[in-house]
Design a protein around this motif. Structure first.
Motif, PDB file in Angstrom:
ATOM      1  N   GLY A  92      -8.510   7.595  -4.173  1.00 42.96           N
ATOM      2  CA  GLY A  92      -8.695   6.255  -3.628  1.00 42.96           C
ATOM      3  C   GLY A  92      -9.242   6.222  -2.220  1.00 42.96           C
ATOM      4  N   SER A  93      -9.809   7.306  -1.759  1.00 47.36           N
ATOM      5  CA  SER A  93     -10.331   7.410  -0.391  1.00 47.36           C
ATOM      6  C   SER A  93     -11.573   6.534  -0.217  1.00 47.36           C
ATOM      7  N   PRO A  94     -12.049   6.386   1.035  1.00 46.49           N
ATOM      8  CA  PRO A  94     -13.277   5.594   1.245  1.00 46.49           C
ATOM      9  C   PRO A  94     -14.455   6.066   0.399  1.00 46.49           C
ATOM     10  N   VAL A 154      -7.670   1.360  -7.491  1.00 45.22           N
ATOM     11  CA  VAL A 154      -7.767  -0.057  -7.842  1.00 45.22           C
ATOM     12  C   VAL A 154      -7.294  -0.944  -6.690  1.00 45.22           C
ATOM     13  N   TYR A 155      -6.227  -0.534  -6.022  1.00 44.80           N
ATOM     14  CA  TYR A 155      -5.733  -1.354  -4.909  1.00 44.80           C
ATOM     15  C   TYR A 155      -6.608  -1.217  -3.671  1.00 44.80           C
ATOM     16  N   PRO A 204      -2.098   1.351  -0.418  1.00 44.63           N
ATOM     17  CA  PRO A 204      -1.993   0.067  -1.111  1.00 44.63           C
ATOM     18  C   PRO A 204      -0.789  -0.778  -0.704  1.00 44.63           C
ATOM     19  N   ILE A 205       0.358  -0.165  -0.470  1.00 44.03           N
ATOM     20  CA  ILE A 205       1.535  -0.955  -0.082  1.00 44.03           C
ATOM     21  C   ILE A 205       1.342  -1.649   1.260  1.00 44.03           C
ATOM     22  N   ASN A 216       7.044   2.823  -4.904  1.00 48.07           N
ATOM     23  CA  ASN A 216       5.695   2.372  -5.257  1.00 48.07           C
ATOM     24  C   ASN A 216       5.706   0.922  -5.763  1.00 48.07           C
ATOM     25  N   SER A 217       5.918   0.725  -7.046  1.00 50.27           N
ATOM     26  CA  SER A 217       5.814  -0.627  -7.603  1.00 50.27           C
ATOM     27  C   SER A 217       6.835  -1.597  -7.021  1.00 50.27           C
ATOM     28  N   ALA A 218       8.050  -1.120  -6.728  1.00 50.37           N
ATOM     29  CA  ALA A 218       9.063  -2.025  -6.172  1.00 50.37           C
ATOM     30  C   ALA A 218       8.651  -2.548  -4.799  1.00 50.37           C
ATOM     31  N   ILE A 219       7.991  -1.715  -4.009  1.00 46.19           N
ATOM     32  CA  ILE A 219       7.521  -2.157  -2.692  1.00 46.19           C
ATOM     33  C   ILE A 219       6.379  -3.153  -2.849  1.00 46.19           C
ATOM     34  N   ILE A 220       5.452  -2.855  -3.766  1.00 45.59           N
ATOM     35  CA  ILE A 220       4.366  -3.802  -4.042  1.00 45.59           C
ATOM     36  C   ILE A 220       4.940  -5.150  -4.469  1.00 45.59           C
TER      37      ILE A 220
END
Length: 279
Positions: free
Chosen positions: A105-107, A142-143, A203-204, A233-237
């Protein structure tokens, strides 16, 4: 009686053959005839593998293209647990993929996605707001891409997604981590470990543009995931996105780990995608 000049007839016939062929609206839906590369089969649908600007791309074509040319953009692990992709194809969606393996997911990965998006939407008239599908480490791209391009996203379906590389592959929380993948991740971002652990652009950390654009999120997670722990991960999002006023649904699979991904019956996922990617 005037004789027909055969040379003139031949010349006229040749000119007719050179005239451009008019394409009808029905022909425009047969987009599979316009794709380059190697053709194969993806669960009975036509698949094309090709390159644009040295990027390895893949596209699966629905038998009947839905109005507006909608598409689902698979981030990683093409073909794994394909039930959602197959259902989307049956509903007239294309399934698209461009290789960003090893980029976390890098630039550089975001730039690849920018190129592919531009190609599909400008040269082939694809829907301006695809559904993004991020499985496992695919959550990073994706994020990261959505936060940089919120106006270009219809919805995000994330499946046991990595949302913070400090969780995975670094393994700095409760998860197992992956030392070799962590080294590759540091190389992809051009960071030392100290710099990466202080990094505040996972992403978070950058949900605000996504929430401001009103992009709906769906996460599918296994509550017993020890590889990409839900709490990191998902819980923080989920918590932060709700605080920003965003819409997010999380489907929990009790007593399930990181694998298998998706749902045996993908209907809740597919319904979410169909609802949020409109012509």
């Amino acid at each position: 009686m005037k004789m027909i000049n055969l040379k003139n007839v031949a010349l006229i016939f040749g000119l007719i053959l050179l005239l451009p062929v008019t394409t009808t609206a029905a022909d425009s839906n047969k987009s599979e005839t316009t794709w380059p590369g190697v053709q194969s089969s993806f669960h009975s649908f036509k698949q094309y593998d090709f390159q644009i600007e040295e990027l390895n791309c893949r596209l699966v074509i629905p038998n009947e293209v839905a109005a507006g040319k909608p598409w689902i953009w698979r981030a990683r692990f093409f073909g794994i647990e394909p039930q959602t992709d197959i259902a989307c194809l049956e509903n007239g969606f294309h399934v698209a993929y461009v290789d960003v393996a090893g980029l976390f997911g890098s630039p550089a990965a975001v730039e690849r996605w920018n190129t592919f998006y531009q190609y599909l939407t400008t040269e082939h008239g694809f829907h301006k707001k695809p559904a993004l599908e991020g499985m496992s480490r695919g959550g990073l791209i994706v994020y990261n891409w959505a936060s940089a391009n919120p106006e270009k996203v219809g919805c995000i379906y994330a499946d046991a997604p990595v949302c913070d590389f400090k969780s995975w592959p670094a393994g700095k929380g409760s998860g197992k981590g992956a030392p070799k993948a962590w080294l590759k991740c540091l190389q992809a971002y051009g960071m030392t470990e100290d710099e990466a652990l202080a990094y505040k652009n996972n992403p978070i950390d950058k949900l605000q543009p996504i929430a401001a654009a009103g992009i709906p999120l769906l996460h599918v997670v296994g509550d017993a995931d020890l590889v990409v722990p839900v709490a990191e991960n998902s819980a923080i999002i989920e918590k932060r996105y709700k605080e920003l006023g965003g819409s997010i649904q999380v489907i929990h699979k009790k007593d399930v780990g990181h694998h298998p991904h998706s749902l045996k019956d993908p209907k809740p996922i597919v319904d979410f995608i169909l609802k949020n990617v409109q012509p």
